[in-house]
Design a protein around this motif. Structure first.
Motif, PDB file in Angstrom:
ATOM      1  N   SER A 127     -14.970  -1.241   9.229  1.00  0.00           N
ATOM      2  CA  SER A 127     -16.243  -0.519   9.119  1.00  0.00           C
ATOM      3  C   SER A 127     -17.458  -1.384   9.434  1.00  0.00           C
ATOM      4  O   SER A 127     -18.479  -0.875   9.879  1.00  0.00           O
ATOM      5  CB  SER A 127     -16.384   0.112   7.729  1.00  0.00           C
ATOM      6  OG  SER A 127     -16.474  -0.884   6.730  1.00  0.00           O
ATOM      7  N   ARG A 128     -17.357  -2.684   9.238  1.00  0.00           N
ATOM      8  CA  ARG A 128     -18.491  -3.573   9.551  1.00  0.00           C
ATOM      9  C   ARG A 128     -18.809  -3.618  11.043  1.00  0.00           C
ATOM     10  O   ARG A 128     -19.905  -4.007  11.431  1.00  0.00           O
ATOM     11  CB  ARG A 128     -18.202  -4.984   9.069  1.00  0.00           C
ATOM     12  CG  ARG A 128     -18.459  -5.172   7.611  1.00  0.00           C
ATOM     13  CD  ARG A 128     -18.443  -6.670   7.253  1.00  0.00           C
ATOM     14  NE  ARG A 128     -18.450  -6.796   5.817  1.00  0.00           N
ATOM     15  CZ  ARG A 128     -17.410  -7.171   5.084  1.00  0.00           C
ATOM     16  NH1 ARG A 128     -16.267  -7.486   5.678  1.00  0.00           N
ATOM     17  NH2 ARG A 128     -17.496  -7.236   3.787  1.00  0.00           N
ATOM     18  N   ILE A 150     -10.224  -2.413   5.377  1.00  0.00           N
ATOM     19  CA  ILE A 150     -11.104  -1.282   5.719  1.00  0.00           C
ATOM     20  C   ILE A 150     -12.510  -1.786   6.030  1.00  0.00           C
ATOM     21  O   ILE A 150     -13.144  -1.341   6.993  1.00  0.00           O
ATOM     22  CB  ILE A 150     -11.114  -0.248   4.572  1.00  0.00           C
ATOM     23  CG1 ILE A 150      -9.717   0.368   4.429  1.00  0.00           C
ATOM     24  CG2 ILE A 150     -12.169   0.823   4.820  1.00  0.00           C
ATOM     25  CD1 ILE A 150      -9.525   1.195   3.174  1.00  0.00           C
ATOM     26  N   GLU A 151     -13.006  -2.716   5.243  1.00  0.00           N
ATOM     27  CA  GLU A 151     -14.354  -3.234   5.483  1.00  0.00           C
ATOM     28  C   GLU A 151     -14.444  -4.011   6.788  1.00  0.00           C
ATOM     29  O   GLU A 151     -15.480  -3.972   7.463  1.00  0.00           O
ATOM     30  CB  GLU A 151     -14.807  -4.099   4.303  1.00  0.00           C
ATOM     31  CG  GLU A 151     -15.130  -3.257   3.073  1.00  0.00           C
ATOM     32  CD  GLU A 151     -15.509  -4.085   1.867  1.00  0.00           C
ATOM     33  OE1 GLU A 151     -15.413  -5.339   1.904  1.00  0.00           O
ATOM     34  OE2 GLU A 151     -15.905  -3.471   0.854  1.00  0.00           O
ATOM     35  N   LEU A 155      -6.676  -4.223   0.517  1.00  0.00           N
ATOM     36  CA  LEU A 155      -6.904  -2.992   1.261  1.00  0.00           C
ATOM     37  C   LEU A 155      -8.382  -2.835   1.594  1.00  0.00           C
ATOM     38  O   LEU A 155      -8.753  -2.494   2.722  1.00  0.00           O
ATOM     39  CB  LEU A 155      -6.399  -1.791   0.464  1.00  0.00           C
ATOM     40  CG  LEU A 155      -6.495  -0.432   1.143  1.00  0.00           C
ATOM     41  CD1 LEU A 155      -5.761  -0.430   2.480  1.00  0.00           C
ATOM     42  CD2 LEU A 155      -5.957   0.658   0.220  1.00  0.00           C
ATOM     43  N   ARG A 156      -9.223  -3.125   0.626  1.00  0.00           N
ATOM     44  CA  ARG A 156     -10.670  -3.040   0.850  1.00  0.00           C
ATOM     45  C   ARG A 156     -11.088  -3.987   1.976  1.00  0.00           C
ATOM     46  O   ARG A 156     -11.893  -3.618   2.835  1.00  0.00           O
ATOM     47  CB  ARG A 156     -11.422  -3.375  -0.436  1.00  0.00           C
ATOM     48  CG  ARG A 156     -12.934  -3.312  -0.287  1.00  0.00           C
ATOM     49  CD  ARG A 156     -13.624  -3.657  -1.610  1.00  0.00           C
ATOM     50  NE  ARG A 156     -13.317  -2.709  -2.643  1.00  0.00           N
ATOM     51  CZ  ARG A 156     -13.988  -1.576  -2.851  1.00  0.00           C
ATOM     52  NH1 ARG A 156     -14.995  -1.261  -2.054  1.00  0.00           N
ATOM     53  NH2 ARG A 156     -13.658  -0.768  -3.823  1.00  0.00           N
ATOM     54  N   ALA A 157     -10.546  -5.181   2.006  1.00  0.00           N
ATOM     55  CA  ALA A 157     -10.895  -6.151   3.054  1.00  0.00           C
ATOM     56  C   ALA A 157     -10.524  -5.620   4.435  1.00  0.00           C
ATOM     57  O   ALA A 157     -11.292  -5.776   5.398  1.00  0.00           O
ATOM     58  CB  ALA A 157     -10.208  -7.485   2.780  1.00  0.00           C
ATOM     59  N   ASN A 166      -3.370  -3.753  -5.214  1.00  0.00           N
ATOM     60  CA  ASN A 166      -3.770  -4.564  -4.063  1.00  0.00           C
ATOM     61  C   ASN A 166      -5.084  -4.078  -3.455  1.00  0.00           C
ATOM     62  O   ASN A 166      -5.308  -4.194  -2.248  1.00  0.00           O
ATOM     63  CB  ASN A 166      -2.655  -4.539  -3.015  1.00  0.00           C
ATOM     64  CG  ASN A 166      -1.397  -5.184  -3.525  1.00  0.00           C
ATOM     65  OD1 ASN A 166      -1.337  -6.401  -3.685  1.00  0.00           O
ATOM     66  ND2 ASN A 166      -0.408  -4.379  -3.847  1.00  0.00           N
ATOM     67  N   GLU A 167      -5.942  -3.549  -4.310  1.00  0.00           N
ATOM     68  CA  GLU A 167      -7.190  -2.962  -3.831  1.00  0.00           C
ATOM     69  C   GLU A 167      -8.033  -3.956  -3.038  1.00  0.00           C
ATOM     70  O   GLU A 167      -8.618  -3.615  -2.019  1.00  0.00           O
ATOM     71  CB  GLU A 167      -8.003  -2.412  -5.001  1.00  0.00           C
ATOM     72  CG  GLU A 167      -9.297  -1.783  -4.560  1.00  0.00           C
ATOM     73  CD  GLU A 167     -10.143  -1.269  -5.715  1.00  0.00           C
ATOM     74  OE1 GLU A 167     -11.263  -0.817  -5.433  1.00  0.00           O
ATOM     75  OE2 GLU A 167      -9.699  -1.324  -6.868  1.00  0.00           O
ATOM     76  N   GLY A 168      -8.099  -5.184  -3.476  1.00  0.00           N
ATOM     77  CA  GLY A 168      -8.907  -6.180  -2.768  1.00  0.00           C
ATOM     78  C   GLY A 168      -8.458  -6.372  -1.328  1.00  0.00           C
ATOM     79  O   GLY A 168      -9.286  -6.426  -0.410  1.00  0.00           O
ATOM     80  N   PHE A 210       0.802  -1.215   0.000  1.00  0.00           N
ATOM     81  CA  PHE A 210       0.000   0.000   0.000  1.00  0.00           C
ATOM     82  C   PHE A 210       0.845   1.280   0.000  1.00  0.00           C
ATOM     83  O   PHE A 210       0.350   2.353   0.317  1.00  0.00           O
ATOM     84  CB  PHE A 210      -0.934   0.006   1.215  1.00  0.00           C
ATOM     85  CG  PHE A 210      -1.659  -1.307   1.417  1.00  0.00           C
ATOM     86  CD1 PHE A 210      -2.375  -1.900   0.384  1.00  0.00           C
ATOM     87  CD2 PHE A 210      -1.622  -1.959   2.635  1.00  0.00           C
ATOM     88  CE1 PHE A 210      -3.040  -3.109   0.568  1.00  0.00           C
ATOM     89  CE2 PHE A 210      -2.285  -3.164   2.836  1.00  0.00           C
ATOM     90  CZ  PHE A 210      -2.991  -3.737   1.794  1.00  0.00           C
ATOM     91  N   ARG A 227      -1.504   0.508  -4.068  1.00  0.00           N
ATOM     92  CA  ARG A 227      -2.844   0.357  -3.489  1.00  0.00           C
ATOM     93  C   ARG A 227      -3.844  -0.117  -4.540  1.00  0.00           C
ATOM     94  O   ARG A 227      -4.707  -0.943  -4.250  1.00  0.00           O
ATOM     95  CB  ARG A 227      -3.289   1.677  -2.838  1.00  0.00           C
ATOM     96  CG  ARG A 227      -2.525   1.977  -1.555  1.00  0.00           C
ATOM     97  CD  ARG A 227      -3.060   3.184  -0.826  1.00  0.00           C
ATOM     98  NE  ARG A 227      -2.821   4.438  -1.520  1.00  0.00           N
ATOM     99  CZ  ARG A 227      -1.678   5.131  -1.451  1.00  0.00           C
ATOM    100  NH1 ARG A 227      -0.659   4.681  -0.726  1.00  0.00           N
ATOM    101  NH2 ARG A 227      -1.563   6.278  -2.090  1.00  0.00           N
TER     102      ARG A 227
END
Length: 123
Positions: free
Chosen positions: A34-35, A30-31, A26-28, A22-24, A13, A19
């Motif tokens: 946030s969940r 952050i999610e 990073l998204r995991a 490797n978006e997947g 990142f 980033r």
């Protein structure tokens, strides 16, 4: 902000390109954070850290907001078929330009006489 300071040192990142590649992953991360909170709590936490954030509203929520009300974004018009109804006003404001005066769309062929009379007057 999300309780994972190791992300800042993670080479996956380090740059925008990294980033994106490797978006997947990073998204995991952050999610997963946030969940565990409601939208308002997540937004407040991000804003406290200087990250621009806001809740996403659907159209009904946006039009019912204090902001929409203060700007007069909805105006009432009379519709022959539907009665009184609210419709969106032009959101852009121009100095000295009048607001309001909206009318419902005419029924199919409903303006024929006025249009023909206007054409007659022009010839």
């Amino acid at each position: 902000c999300i309780g994972a300071p190791e992300i800042a040192a993670d080479p996956r990142f380090a740059t925008d390109g990294d980033r994106l590649a490797n978006e997947g992953a990073l998204r995991a991360l952050i999610e997963a954070w946030s969940r565990q909170r409601g939208a308002r709590e997540a937004v407040e936490a991000l804003v406290a850290y200087g990250v621009p954030a806001a809740e996403i509203n659907d159209m009904a929520e946006a039009l019912a907001s204090p902001h929409a009300e203060a700007r007069g974004l909805l105006q009432e018009v009379s519709d022959a078929r539907a009665g009184m109804r609210q419709v969106p006003e032009q959101p852009a404001r121009f100095a000295d330009a009048p607001r309001g005066g909206l009318a419902a769309a005419p029924r199919l062929d409903g303006d024929r006489a006025a249009i023909l009379a206007d054409l007659e007057d022009r010839t």
